[in-house]
Design a protein around this motif. Structure first.
Motif, PDB file in Angstrom:
ATOM      1  N   LYS A  14       0.844  -1.176   0.000  1.00 26.50           N
ATOM      2  CA  LYS A  14       0.000   0.000   0.000  1.00 26.50           C
ATOM      3  C   LYS A  14       0.891   1.242   0.000  1.00 26.50           C
ATOM      4  N   LYS A  15       0.420   2.316  -0.602  1.00 27.08           N
ATOM      5  CA  LYS A  15       1.243   3.510  -0.748  1.00 27.08           C
ATOM      6  C   LYS A  15       1.697   4.054   0.603  1.00 27.08           C
ATOM      7  N   THR A  16       0.775   4.086   1.567  1.00 25.70           N
ATOM      8  CA  THR A  16       1.120   4.641   2.873  1.00 25.70           C
ATOM      9  C   THR A  16       2.207   3.807   3.557  1.00 25.70           C
ATOM     10  N   TYR A  17       2.108   2.485   3.423  1.00 22.58           N
ATOM     11  CA  TYR A  17       3.088   1.595   4.045  1.00 22.58           C
ATOM     12  C   TYR A  17       4.450   1.753   3.370  1.00 22.58           C
ATOM     13  N   LEU A  19       5.579   4.288   1.595  1.00 21.83           N
ATOM     14  CA  LEU A  19       6.126   5.616   1.864  1.00 21.83           C
ATOM     15  C   LEU A  19       6.692   5.700   3.278  1.00 21.83           C
ATOM     16  N   GLY A  20       5.986   5.085   4.224  1.00 23.98           N
ATOM     17  CA  GLY A  20       6.447   5.094   5.607  1.00 23.98           C
ATOM     18  C   GLY A  20       7.775   4.378   5.771  1.00 23.98           C
ATOM     19  N   SER A  24      11.376   6.135   6.624  1.00 21.96           N
ATOM     20  CA  SER A  24      12.106   5.687   7.815  1.00 21.96           C
ATOM     21  C   SER A  24      13.544   5.314   7.467  1.00 21.96           C
TER      22      SER A  24
END
Length: 210
Positions: A14-17, A19-20, A24
């Motif tokens: 998923k994009k949010t995962y 990107l996170g 990091s």
């Protein structure tokens, strides 16, 4: 195994995962520099711990009941889960090694031996960790990860405090014969996985899922 693969891909990519994770690692590379492999290792452990979602999904979607209609033995389904998890541990270790390799191109003081040791240690620790956790996931499912981690912390505390496990591990790592060390580690992993699989299989039978 394919079902588990598609399910985790849907969770991980998923994009949010993504990107996170990328953010990091970039921040870790800037501030921690050569020690940023620690963050990569934490990301790997998070990925490994996400296998709990597979058990929750199996229970929610009645996956085990569906397998019985295909005449697939429980021993095979448990073995497939173990093989899949071992593959995850291997892939995360390789990815961590590649990340460490990239880091070594920018920062001095990282040799080839260190680049090899990090993923090997990560794979070894993750296999032992997940072998301990899996039976708890089969027994408790939703709370399996929490119970397993608490048990690991308790056993680790007692082992370090009263049995001097850390000093014994240090002596083992410093063995002159690297072949002997590799053999002992491989034997430990095999025994750990086989014992874990046996316990998980018995638990699945006791739960009446065969």
């Amino acid at each position: 195994m394919l079902k588990d693969y598609y399910q985790l891909c849907d969770k991980w990519f998923k994009k949010t995962y993504l990107l996170g994770v990328s953010f990091s690692l970039i921040i870790a590379s800037i501030f921690l520099k050569s020690d940023s492999w620690i963050v990569a290792t934490l990301v790997s452990m998070i990925m490994i711990n996400s296998i709990q979602s597979l058990f929750l999904s199996d229970n929610k979607n009645n996956w085990i009941d569906f397998l019985t209609t295909l005449s697939i033995k429980k021993s095979i389904s448990v073995l497939a889960r173990y093989l899949f998890v071992i593959i995850i541990c291997a892939v995360t270790a390789i990815l961590s090694g590649l990340f460490f390799l990239v880091i070594s191109l920018f920062f001095k003081g990282i040799n080839i031996e260190s680049i090899m040791i990090v993923p090997i240690c990560l794979f070894t620790v993750s296999i032992i960790y997940i072998s301990f956790i899996l039976p708890f996931l089969y027994a408790f499912q939703q709370n399996g990860l929490t119970v397993g981690v608490l048990m690991i912390l308790g056993i680790a505390f007692v082992s370090i405090r009263f049995f001097g496990v850390l000093s014994k591990i240090k002596k083992l790592i410093l063995l002159d014969s690297k072949i002997e060390l590799i053999f002992l580690v491989a034997l430990t992993l095999i025994i750990t996985v086989v014992l874990s699989y046996s316990i998980a299989y018995v638990i699945s039978l006791v739960r009446g899922e065969d």
